[in-house]
Design a protein around this motif. Structure first.
Motif, PDB file in Angstrom:
ATOM      1  N   GLY A  54      38.801 -23.707 -11.830  1.00 45.74           N
ATOM      2  CA  GLY A  54      39.994 -23.050 -12.362  1.00 45.74           C
ATOM      3  C   GLY A  54      39.642 -21.920 -13.316  1.00 45.74           C
ATOM      4  O   GLY A  54      40.209 -20.823 -13.235  1.00 45.74           O
ATOM      5  N   VAL A  55      38.698 -22.169 -14.209  1.00 44.86           N
ATOM      6  CA  VAL A  55      38.283 -21.122 -15.152  1.00 44.86           C
ATOM      7  C   VAL A  55      37.608 -19.968 -14.399  1.00 44.86           C
ATOM      8  O   VAL A  55      37.818 -18.797 -14.714  1.00 44.86           O
ATOM      9  CB  VAL A  55      37.363 -21.696 -16.246  1.00 44.86           C
ATOM     10  N   ALA A  56      36.815 -20.292 -13.381  1.00 52.53           N
ATOM     11  CA  ALA A  56      36.184 -19.247 -12.568  1.00 52.53           C
ATOM     12  C   ALA A  56      37.248 -18.405 -11.866  1.00 52.53           C
ATOM     13  O   ALA A  56      37.152 -17.175 -11.837  1.00 52.53           O
ATOM     14  CB  ALA A  56      35.224 -19.862 -11.548  1.00 52.53           C
ATOM     15  N   ALA A  57      38.262 -19.051 -11.319  1.00 53.61           N
ATOM     16  CA  ALA A  57      39.335 -18.315 -10.638  1.00 53.61           C
ATOM     17  C   ALA A  57      40.092 -17.412 -11.614  1.00 53.61           C
ATOM     18  O   ALA A  57      40.411 -16.260 -11.295  1.00 53.61           O
ATOM     19  CB  ALA A  57      40.296 -19.288  -9.957  1.00 53.61           C
ATOM     20  N   ILE A  58      40.368 -17.915 -12.798  1.00 52.91           N
ATOM     21  CA  ILE A  58      41.046 -17.104 -13.817  1.00 52.91           C
ATOM     22  C   ILE A  58      40.165 -15.918 -14.214  1.00 52.91           C
ATOM     23  O   ILE A  58      40.659 -14.788 -14.378  1.00 52.91           O
ATOM     24  CB  ILE A  58      41.411 -17.966 -15.039  1.00 52.91           C
ATOM     25  N   SER A  59      38.872 -16.145 -14.356  1.00 50.87           N
ATOM     26  CA  SER A  59      37.947 -15.067 -14.705  1.00 50.87           C
ATOM     27  C   SER A  59      37.900 -13.994 -13.620  1.00 50.87           C
ATOM     28  O   SER A  59      37.887 -12.799 -13.918  1.00 50.87           O
ATOM     29  CB  SER A  59      36.538 -15.612 -14.938  1.00 50.87           C
ATOM     30  N   VAL A  60      37.872 -14.421 -12.373  1.00 50.47           N
ATOM     31  CA  VAL A  60      37.857 -13.474 -11.259  1.00 50.47           C
ATOM     32  C   VAL A  60      39.153 -12.657 -11.261  1.00 50.47           C
ATOM     33  O   VAL A  60      39.132 -11.431 -11.121  1.00 50.47           O
ATOM     34  CB  VAL A  60      37.647 -14.199  -9.911  1.00 50.47           C
ATOM     35  N   GLY A  61      40.278 -13.341 -11.442  1.00 55.15           N
ATOM     36  CA  GLY A  61      41.564 -12.629 -11.496  1.00 55.15           C
ATOM     37  C   GLY A  61      41.629 -11.665 -12.669  1.00 55.15           C
ATOM     38  O   GLY A  61      42.116 -10.534 -12.532  1.00 55.15           O
ATOM     39  N   GLY A  62      41.134 -12.083 -13.821  1.00 54.16           N
ATOM     40  CA  GLY A  62      41.119 -11.213 -14.994  1.00 54.16           C
ATOM     41  C   GLY A  62      40.240  -9.989 -14.799  1.00 54.16           C
ATOM     42  O   GLY A  62      40.604  -8.880 -15.187  1.00 54.16           O
ATOM     43  N   ALA A  63      39.090 -10.190 -14.183  1.00 57.77           N
ATOM     44  CA  ALA A  63      38.191  -9.065 -13.917  1.00 57.77           C
ATOM     45  C   ALA A  63      38.834  -8.084 -12.932  1.00 57.77           C
ATOM     46  O   ALA A  63      38.744  -6.867 -13.108  1.00 57.77           O
ATOM     47  CB  ALA A  63      36.854  -9.571 -13.369  1.00 57.77           C
ATOM     48  N   ALA A  64      39.495  -8.622 -11.909  1.00 58.70           N
ATOM     49  CA  ALA A  64      40.175  -7.750 -10.941  1.00 58.70           C
ATOM     50  C   ALA A  64      41.278  -6.946 -11.622  1.00 58.70           C
ATOM     51  O   ALA A  64      41.432  -5.742 -11.375  1.00 58.70           O
ATOM     52  CB  ALA A  64      40.743  -8.580  -9.794  1.00 58.70           C
ATOM     53  N   PHE A  65      42.040  -7.602 -12.487  1.00 61.34           N
ATOM     54  CA  PHE A  65      43.105  -6.902 -13.206  1.00 61.34           C
ATOM     55  C   PHE A  65      42.527  -5.801 -14.091  1.00 61.34           C
ATOM     56  O   PHE A  65      43.034  -4.674 -14.118  1.00 61.34           O
ATOM     57  CB  PHE A  65      43.929  -7.881 -14.048  1.00 61.34           C
ATOM     58  N   GLU A  66      41.465  -6.117 -14.807  1.00 63.87           N
ATOM     59  CA  GLU A  66      40.842  -5.135 -15.700  1.00 63.87           C
ATOM     60  C   GLU A  66      40.307  -3.942 -14.913  1.00 63.87           C
ATOM     61  O   GLU A  66      40.486  -2.788 -15.318  1.00 63.87           O
ATOM     62  CB  GLU A  66      39.717  -5.798 -16.496  1.00 63.87           C
ATOM     63  N   LEU A  67      39.637  -4.207 -13.794  1.00 65.28           N
ATOM     64  CA  LEU A  67      39.121  -3.115 -12.972  1.00 65.28           C
ATOM     65  C   LEU A  67      40.249  -2.240 -12.433  1.00 65.28           C
ATOM     66  O   LEU A  67      40.145  -1.015 -12.408  1.00 65.28           O
ATOM     67  CB  LEU A  67      38.287  -3.664 -11.811  1.00 65.28           C
ATOM     68  N   ALA A  68      41.330  -2.876 -12.008  1.00 63.95           N
ATOM     69  CA  ALA A  68      42.465  -2.110 -11.501  1.00 63.95           C
ATOM     70  C   ALA A  68      43.112  -1.298 -12.619  1.00 63.95           C
ATOM     71  O   ALA A  68      43.467  -0.125 -12.425  1.00 63.95           O
ATOM     72  CB  ALA A  68      43.486  -3.048 -10.860  1.00 63.95           C
ATOM     73  N   ALA A  69      43.260  -1.891 -13.796  1.00 63.28           N
ATOM     74  CA  ALA A  69      43.872  -1.184 -14.920  1.00 63.28           C
ATOM     75  C   ALA A  69      43.035   0.022 -15.342  1.00 63.28           C
ATOM     76  O   ALA A  69      43.576   1.040 -15.769  1.00 63.28           O
ATOM     77  CB  ALA A  69      44.056  -2.138 -16.100  1.00 63.28           C
ATOM     78  N   GLU A  70      41.721  -0.090 -15.208  1.00 64.84           N
ATOM     79  CA  GLU A  70      40.821   1.008 -15.564  1.00 64.84           C
ATOM     80  C   GLU A  70      40.616   1.990 -14.408  1.00 64.84           C
ATOM     81  O   GLU A  70      39.876   2.956 -14.561  1.00 64.84           O
ATOM     82  CB  GLU A  70      39.457   0.447 -15.996  1.00 64.84           C
ATOM     83  N   ARG A  71      41.250   1.717 -13.275  1.00 66.16           N
ATOM     84  CA  ARG A  71      41.084   2.537 -12.068  1.00 66.16           C
ATOM     85  C   ARG A  71      39.598   2.729 -11.754  1.00 66.16           C
ATOM     86  O   ARG A  71      39.087   3.828 -11.578  1.00 66.16           O
ATOM     87  CB  ARG A  71      41.801   3.870 -12.221  1.00 66.16           C
ATOM     88  N   HIS A  72      38.937   1.603 -11.679  1.00 70.71           N
ATOM     89  CA  HIS A  72      37.481   1.550 -11.518  1.00 70.71           C
ATOM     90  C   HIS A  72      37.116   1.652 -10.040  1.00 70.71           C
ATOM     91  O   HIS A  72      36.598   0.705  -9.442  1.00 70.71           O
ATOM     92  CB  HIS A  72      36.968   0.225 -12.120  1.00 70.71           C
ATOM     93  N   TRP A  73      37.387   2.837  -9.472  1.00 71.25           N
ATOM     94  CA  TRP A  73      37.070   3.072  -8.066  1.00 71.25           C
ATOM     95  C   TRP A  73      36.810   4.553  -7.808  1.00 71.25           C
ATOM     96  O   TRP A  73      36.955   5.042  -6.698  1.00 71.25           O
ATOM     97  CB  TRP A  73      38.197   2.573  -7.155  1.00 71.25           C
ATOM     98  N   GLN A  74      36.401   5.277  -8.834  1.00 71.65           N
ATOM     99  CA  GLN A  74      36.239   6.725  -8.743  1.00 71.65           C
ATOM    100  C   GLN A  74      34.932   7.147  -8.049  1.00 71.65           C
ATOM    101  O   GLN A  74      34.813   8.300  -7.641  1.00 71.65           O
ATOM    102  CB  GLN A  74      36.293   7.354 -10.139  1.00 71.65           C
ATOM    103  N   SER A  75      33.976   6.238  -7.951  1.00 65.29           N
ATOM    104  CA  SER A  75      32.707   6.576  -7.308  1.00 65.29           C
ATOM    105  C   SER A  75      32.199   5.354  -6.556  1.00 65.29           C
ATOM    106  O   SER A  75      32.708   4.247  -6.722  1.00 65.29           O
ATOM    107  CB  SER A  75      31.672   7.003  -8.356  1.00 65.29           C
ATOM    108  N   LEU A  76      31.180   5.588  -5.757  1.00 62.40           N
ATOM    109  CA  LEU A  76      30.584   4.486  -4.996  1.00 62.40           C
ATOM    110  C   LEU A  76      30.025   3.426  -5.945  1.00 62.40           C
ATOM    111  O   LEU A  76      30.184   2.229  -5.703  1.00 62.40           O
ATOM    112  CB  LEU A  76      29.481   5.028  -4.085  1.00 62.40           C
ATOM    113  N   GLU A  77      29.418   3.866  -7.030  1.00 60.04           N
ATOM    114  CA  GLU A  77      28.862   2.928  -8.008  1.00 60.04           C
ATOM    115  C   GLU A  77      29.963   2.061  -8.624  1.00 60.04           C
ATOM    116  O   GLU A  77      29.742   0.892  -8.939  1.00 60.04           O
ATOM    117  CB  GLU A  77      28.125   3.705  -9.099  1.00 60.04           C
TER     118      GLU A  77
END
Length: 156
Positions: free
Chosen positions: A9-32
């Protein structure tokens, strides 16, 4: 709830939180910047294998996938610290004195985000999720591959 379920459960919450943070930061501007998205996909697969599979092979798969994520997370920390280090001479507070600082101090400022725009500990969230999944493979009274009759139970 078992320890295993709690870890998952904690792992799933962490994965969801990381996905939300990456999306909020628009972390897809480069291949890296797509690397953490790939690691999140790997974590989701590992989470599914860990949650629904109880075989020794499943546990081994989870551990290998977690190892891949840990390596990617280490790369992320390095990439973030390097970006911060490169921006040190441009920082308004340190522009005049950056070259006089020791390399150790420069690295510390980059690691602690005293200089630079990137959070070096953000990839740590991915590593945390991977480690939680590894722990979940061990957090069962009956470990994968261990027959039930070999597990000793203490009387209540």
């Amino acid at each position: 709830m078992t320890l295993r379920q709690g870890l998952l459960g904690v792992a799933a919450i962490s994965v969801g939180g990381a996905a939300f943070e990456l999306a909020a930061e628009r972390h897809w501007q480069s291949l890296e910047q797509l690397v953490p998205w790939a690691t999140l996909a790997v974590l989701v697969i590992a989470l599914g294998v860990c949650a629904f599979g109880r075989s020794p092979r499943g546990a081994a798969v989870v551990r290998v996938l977690a190892g891949v994520v840990l390596l990617a997370a280490l790369f992320g920390v390095y990439a973030h610290v390097s970006a911060n280090l490169a921006s040190g001479p441009l920082d308004q507070a340190y522009a005049d004195t950056w070259d006089t600082l020791s390399p150790l101090t420069q690295w510390w400022y980059a690691l602690s985000k005293t200089v630079g725009p990137t959070p070096p500990l953000a990839p740590g969230m991915l590593a945390q999720s991977a480690l939680l999944l590894v722990l979940a493979t061990f957090a069962s009274p009956r470990r994968p591959g261990v027959p039930a009759e070999s597990v000793t139970r203490t009387p209540a």
